[in-house]
Design a protein around this motif. Structure first.
Motif, short mmCIF file in Angstrom:
data_model
loop_
_atom_site.label_atom_id
_atom_site.label_comp_id
_atom_site.label_asym_id
_atom_site.label_seq_id
_atom_site.Cartn_x
_atom_site.Cartn_y
_atom_site.Cartn_z
N VAL A 33 -43.82 -63.45 36.03
CA VAL A 33 -45.05 -62.68 36.23
C VAL A 33 -46.13 -63.22 35.30
O VAL A 33 -46.03 -63.09 34.07
N ASP A 34 -47.16 -63.83 35.86
CA ASP A 34 -48.22 -64.46 35.07
C ASP A 34 -49.36 -63.49 34.82
O ASP A 34 -50.06 -63.09 35.76
N VAL A 35 -49.57 -63.15 33.56
CA VAL A 35 -50.65 -62.24 33.18
C VAL A 35 -51.77 -63.03 32.52
O VAL A 35 -51.55 -63.72 31.52
N MET A 36 -52.96 -62.97 33.10
CA MET A 36 -54.11 -63.74 32.58
C MET A 36 -55.29 -62.82 32.34
O MET A 36 -55.55 -61.93 33.14
N ASP A 37 -56.01 -63.09 31.24
CA ASP A 37 -57.07 -62.16 30.83
C ASP A 37 -58.49 -62.71 31.02
O ASP A 37 -59.46 -62.09 30.58
N LEU A 66 -47.40 -63.93 29.18
CA LEU A 66 -48.73 -63.45 28.78
C LEU A 66 -49.64 -64.62 28.43
O LEU A 66 -49.44 -65.29 27.42
N MET A 67 -50.65 -64.84 29.25
CA MET A 67 -51.70 -65.83 28.93
C MET A 67 -52.94 -65.04 28.56
O MET A 67 -53.92 -64.98 29.30
N ILE A 68 -52.84 -64.36 27.41
CA ILE A 68 -53.90 -63.46 26.96
C ILE A 68 -54.18 -63.72 25.48
O ILE A 68 -53.31 -64.20 24.75
N PHE A 142 -53.78 -71.77 36.33
CA PHE A 142 -53.79 -71.85 37.79
C PHE A 142 -52.48 -72.41 38.32
O PHE A 142 -51.88 -73.29 37.69
N GLY A 143 -52.06 -71.88 39.47
CA GLY A 143 -50.91 -72.46 40.16
C GLY A 143 -51.34 -73.72 40.91
O GLY A 143 -52.54 -74.02 40.99
N GLY A 144 -50.37 -74.45 41.41
CA GLY A 144 -50.66 -75.58 42.28
C GLY A 144 -51.15 -76.84 41.60
O GLY A 144 -51.67 -77.73 42.25
N GLN A 145 -50.99 -76.94 40.26
CA GLN A 145 -51.41 -78.16 39.57
C GLN A 145 -50.25 -79.16 39.52
O GLN A 145 -49.11 -78.83 39.78
N LYS A 146 -50.59 -80.39 39.11
CA LYS A 146 -49.59 -81.46 39.06
C LYS A 146 -48.81 -81.44 37.74
O LYS A 146 -49.41 -81.35 36.66
N VAL A 173 -39.58 -74.28 31.76
CA VAL A 173 -40.75 -75.11 32.08
C VAL A 173 -41.56 -74.43 33.18
O VAL A 173 -41.00 -73.76 34.04
N ASP A 174 -42.87 -74.62 33.13
CA ASP A 174 -43.78 -73.88 34.01
C ASP A 174 -44.99 -74.76 34.33
O ASP A 174 -45.73 -75.15 33.43
N GLY A 175 -45.15 -75.05 35.62
CA GLY A 175 -46.32 -75.81 36.07
C GLY A 175 -45.93 -77.06 36.84
O GLY A 175 -45.33 -77.97 36.28
N GLY A 176 -46.21 -77.04 38.13
CA GLY A 176 -45.97 -78.23 38.95
C GLY A 176 -44.51 -78.54 39.22
O GLY A 176 -44.17 -79.68 39.55
#
Ligand code: DX5
Ligand code: ZN
Length: 223
Positions: A33-37, A66-68, A142-146, A173-176
């Motif tokens: 669950v990605d939380v962004m502020d 938490l990306m806050i 953001f999702g969908g990055q390389k 690991v998280d991202g791409g």
């Protein structure tokens, strides 16, 4: 243990309950669950009410990222809302030790995350106190990055330090992450794999989760 963690950032939020239960049935080990502020990262996603609503509808393990900017102010609230694991960024404005203490006091699990440009060593002083290290393999937001393969040595350095100390800390690991890049991350020593767009874009979630798992299993870490 190898775990697949679908990130709901790429799901159909109008059907959140159905999306999460479909991923659970598909064999997902936890729900990310990605939380962004809109401050720590240049994007807004979801917050406490969504986690609380989700908790009422699912018994899935909720891996809250938490990306806050002020995780210390919110960590306990996310546990109250239903998080099973709260991961926050070492680059945030909160004191790292105080935030770890606040999460551990709740009895739930605690994770520390590093952005791509943050060196591995920053998490080393805390390894004995945490359950998970989350290495961002894209710039968070953001999702969908390389996937950035140049981060594999960092993943490997953290895995080596965890093993050297004989700890059972998970390395996420998280991202791409997709069927190709998951092999690189697994070889470098990651054992928890977040995937958003690569999973939710597929018509058959079960097949997609199984494929990811098979690719990760076929690329085991050799220390
Ligand atoms: C990005 C988030 C990720 C994101 C991953 O800041 O932390 O969890 O959903 O998305 P994909 O798998 O599409 O790169
Ligand atoms: Zn995430």
């Amino acid at each position: 243990m190898l775990k697949i963690a679908p990130s709901i950032l790429s799901c159909d939020f109008a059907n959140l309950e159905a999306e999460v239960s479909a991923m659970q049935r598909a064999g997902a080990d936890m729900i990310h669950v990605d939380v962004m502020d809109g401050h720590f990262v240049p994007n807004l996603s979801l917050g406490l009410p969504v986690v609380a609503s989700l908790r009422r509808k699912t018994d899935a393990f909720l891996d809250v990222h938490l990306m806050i900017s002020s995780p210390l102010s919110y960590a306990e609230k996310f546990v109250e809302a239903g998080a099973d694991l709260v991961t926050f960024h070492v680059e945030s404005e909160s004191d790292i030790q105080q935030t770890i203490d606040a999460i551990r006091q709740t009895g739930k699990r605690c994770g520390l995350s590093v952005k791509p440009d943050t060196p591995a060593e920053v998490v080393f002083p805390y390894l004995e106190q945490i359950d998970l290290v989350l290495v961002m393999t894209v710039e968070p937001g953001f999702g969908g990055q390389k996937f950035r393969p140049e981060l594999c040595p960092k993943i490997r350095a953290i895995r080596q330090e965890i093993d050297r100390r004989g700890l059972s800390v998970d390395l996420e690991v998280d991202g791409g992450i997709d069927n190709q890049t998951i092999s690189q991350a697994a070889q470098a020593g990651a054992n928890v794999f977040v995937a958003g767009s690569a999973l939710f874009s597929q018509p058959d979630y079960r097949e997609a989760v199984e494929k990811l798992r098979t690719h990760a299993q076929g690329s085991s870490y050799i220390g």
